[in-house]
Scaffold this active site. Structure first.
Site, PDB file in Angstrom:
ATOM      1  N   TYR A   1       8.277  -2.944   4.428  1.00  0.00           N
ATOM      2  CA  TYR A   1       9.415  -2.431   5.202  1.00  0.00           C
ATOM      3  C   TYR A   1       9.426  -2.989   6.622  1.00  0.00           C
ATOM      4  O   TYR A   1      10.456  -3.017   7.284  1.00  0.00           O
ATOM      5  CB  TYR A   1       9.401  -0.895   5.272  1.00  0.00           C
ATOM      6  CG  TYR A   1       9.646  -0.197   3.942  1.00  0.00           C
ATOM      7  CD1 TYR A   1      10.016  -0.912   2.813  1.00  0.00           C
ATOM      8  CD2 TYR A   1       9.505   1.176   3.828  1.00  0.00           C
ATOM      9  CE1 TYR A   1      10.226  -0.275   1.604  1.00  0.00           C
ATOM     10  CE2 TYR A   1       9.724   1.816   2.618  1.00  0.00           C
ATOM     11  CZ  TYR A   1      10.075   1.082   1.505  1.00  0.00           C
ATOM     12  OH  TYR A   1      10.288   1.716   0.316  1.00  0.00           O
TER      13      TYR A   1
ATOM     14  N   LYS B   1      -2.033  -2.381  -5.994  1.00  0.00           N
ATOM     15  CA  LYS B   1      -1.681  -3.254  -7.112  1.00  0.00           C
ATOM     16  C   LYS B   1      -2.596  -4.469  -7.006  1.00  0.00           C
ATOM     17  O   LYS B   1      -2.157  -5.619  -6.911  1.00  0.00           O
ATOM     18  CB  LYS B   1      -0.180  -3.615  -7.004  1.00  0.00           C
ATOM     19  CG  LYS B   1       0.413  -4.323  -8.198  1.00  0.00           C
ATOM     20  CD  LYS B   1       0.553  -3.447  -9.424  1.00  0.00           C
ATOM     21  CE  LYS B   1       1.051  -4.271 -10.585  1.00  0.00           C
ATOM     22  NZ  LYS B   1       0.957  -3.581 -11.884  1.00  0.00           N
TER      23      LYS B   1
ATOM     24  N   ASP C   1       1.393   1.387 -10.956  1.00  0.00           N
ATOM     25  CA  ASP C   1       2.162   1.679 -12.181  1.00  0.00           C
ATOM     26  C   ASP C   1       1.457   2.755 -13.001  1.00  0.00           C
ATOM     27  O   ASP C   1       2.075   3.713 -13.476  1.00  0.00           O
ATOM     28  CB  ASP C   1       2.405   0.402 -13.001  1.00  0.00           C
ATOM     29  CG  ASP C   1       1.192  -0.514 -13.087  1.00  0.00           C
ATOM     30  OD1 ASP C   1       0.203  -0.276 -12.364  1.00  0.00           O
ATOM     31  OD2 ASP C   1       1.217  -1.452 -13.889  1.00  0.00           O
TER      32      ASP C   1
ATOM     33  N   ASP D   1       6.325   5.757  -0.484  1.00  0.00           N
ATOM     34  CA  ASP D   1       7.721   6.196  -0.425  1.00  0.00           C
ATOM     35  C   ASP D   1       8.157   6.664  -1.820  1.00  0.00           C
ATOM     36  O   ASP D   1       8.724   7.748  -1.999  1.00  0.00           O
ATOM     37  CB  ASP D   1       8.579   4.998   0.037  1.00  0.00           C
ATOM     38  CG  ASP D   1      10.006   5.397   0.358  1.00  0.00           C
ATOM     39  OD1 ASP D   1      10.314   6.597   0.369  1.00  0.00           O
ATOM     40  OD2 ASP D   1      10.823   4.478   0.589  1.00  0.00           O
TER      41      ASP D   1
ATOM     42  N   ASP E   1       8.335  10.905  -3.437  1.00  0.00           N
ATOM     43  CA  ASP E   1       9.544  11.514  -4.006  1.00  0.00           C
ATOM     44  C   ASP E   1       9.282  12.009  -5.426  1.00  0.00           C
ATOM     45  O   ASP E   1       9.763  13.070  -5.822  1.00  0.00           O
ATOM     46  CB  ASP E   1      10.718  10.525  -4.005  1.00  0.00           C
ATOM     47  CG  ASP E   1      11.550  10.649  -2.732  1.00  0.00           C
ATOM     48  OD1 ASP E   1      11.036  11.247  -1.757  1.00  0.00           O
ATOM     49  OD2 ASP E   1      12.690  10.172  -2.700  1.00  0.00           O
TER      50      ASP E   1
END
Ligand code: NAD
Length: 353
Positions: A138, A188, A220, A244, A248
């Protein structure tokens, strides 16, 4: 007195902040000097800008900042630099907060709001996600370009340096020391070079916390395990983008938006504390807003910025008790429970204290 900047904000912000301040005063009388600060739509109306310099200064001079919510339809058509959300980003940046902490805890009386299978929810869900907030993709270089063949292309760069990983890892291990002492670092590393550095640095920091057990998951796999065996997680630490998305996912696992607090921490335990919901203009001024998310944000402030775990526990237990008594604001109401207003919820929690 300990200085706390308070940003009531817009919509239901002032209602839920008012409730949280009363609860804090009851749980820890005469400890805090609360200074109210204009930010968001109300600041645009009064001063012509979402974050006046004076407001930011008060937040920067305080040990912690407690925020309601900002925004609303009245300011939706403003140019980007004059939108309430710009003030929010300005406060986060101005306070240098780099660690976002979101608890995911299922309140037993609200277990029916959990979309997971009952046998999974019944094992209990109580973990926190610690998300790096100011690095990664980001904040990397963003670029749209044309290839030599004339095709449109774009790239966003994911970059972390060692100190950024090290400081967020410390936040995670410290949090784990006050909990069940398990850290799960999510990356990852089978694909990303950044993740391999992440893993190395987290393992290095772990040596300073021998009591805490550390494990690693690929992102994942983590997204699956969070809904398969959420009871096994205690503290999750991860980079900005993965955090992020996973935070959620976690907020949905535990139910209503009105119940969940969040903390963003910088150096020296300075922090910004807020509920995860917005200004809910549809119910503002009707005494319908659930104040629990903001009240629990206040409890997080006691725990993380002021080391007042005992008082934080008291507030969290009081919330548990009113829920056990069957009291519900509209957002968490189900048949067989008692529907009350936001101010009645505030009073019921204060009475338990
Ligand atoms: P929202 O979170 O304000 O509301 C979504 C839904 O949840 C609404 O139906 C609302 O009534 C309900 N809700 C939210 N909080 C509640 C509470 N405490 N008790 C009971 N019900 C509650 O999200 P939105 O509608 O997408 O956004 C409204 C405004 O808030 C927008 O201007 C948005 O930009 C702003 N916003 C601000 C923040 C922030 O200040 N951190 C975060 C998100 C959205």
């Amino acid at each position: 007195m300990k200085k706390v900047a308070v940003i009531p904000g817009d919509g239901i912000g002032p209602e839920v902040i008012g409730a949280a301040l009363e609860v804090l005063e009851k749980a820890a009388p005469k400890v805090f000097d609360f200074q109210s600060v204009a930010m968001g739509g109300n600041a645009i109306d009064k001063y012509g800008e979402p974050l006046p310099a004076e407001s930011l200064k008060i937040c920067q001079n305080a040990e912690a900042t407690l925020l309601g919510a900002v925004g609303g339809p009245k300011w939706d058509n403003q140019p980007p630099e004059l939108r309430p959300e710009r003030g929010l980003l300005g406060v986060r940046k101005g306070l240098g907060v780099f660690a976002n902490i979101r608890p995911a805890k299922i309140f037993t009386p609200l277990a029916s709001a959990c979309p997971l299978r009952k046998d999974i929810a019944d094992k209990g869900i109580d973990f926190v996600i610690i998300r790096e907030l100011t690095g990664g993709i980001y904040f990397g270089k963003h670029e749209a370009f044309t290839t030599p063949e004339g095709e449109r292309a774009a790239r966003d760069v994911m970059e972390y340096s060692e100190h950024e990983i090290r400081r967020i890892a410390h936040v995670a291990f410290k949090a784990a020391m006050g909990r069940r002492k398990i850290v799960t670092s999510i990356d990852k590393a089978n694909i990303l070079t950044v993740s391999r550095l992440w893993r190395e640095v987290v393992e290095d920091v772990a040596k300073e916390y021998p009591e805490v057990s550390l494990n690693h998951l690929y992102v994942d796999n983590a997204s699956m395990q969070l809904i398969r065996v959420p009871s096994e997680f205690d503290v999750i630490v991860t980079e900005n983008t993965f955090g992020d998305i996973l935070s959620d996912e976690a907020s949905q696992i535990v139910g209503s938006i009105g119940m969940i607090p969040s903390a963003s921490l910088g150096d020296n335990n300075r922090g910004l504390y807020e509920p995860i919901h917005g200004s809910a203009p549809d119910i503002a001024g009707q005494d319908k807003a659930n104040p629990i998310g903001t009240i629990l944000a206040g409890a997080m402030m006691l725990r993380y910025s002021f080391g007042m775990s005992k008082e934080a526990d008291k507030i969290e237990n009081a919330v548990d008790e009113v829920l056990n008594d069957g009291l519900r604001t509209g957002d968490i109401y189900t048949e067989g429970t008692k529907l009350i207003t936001g101010s009645q919820m505030r009073d019921a929690i204060i009475a338990k204290l």
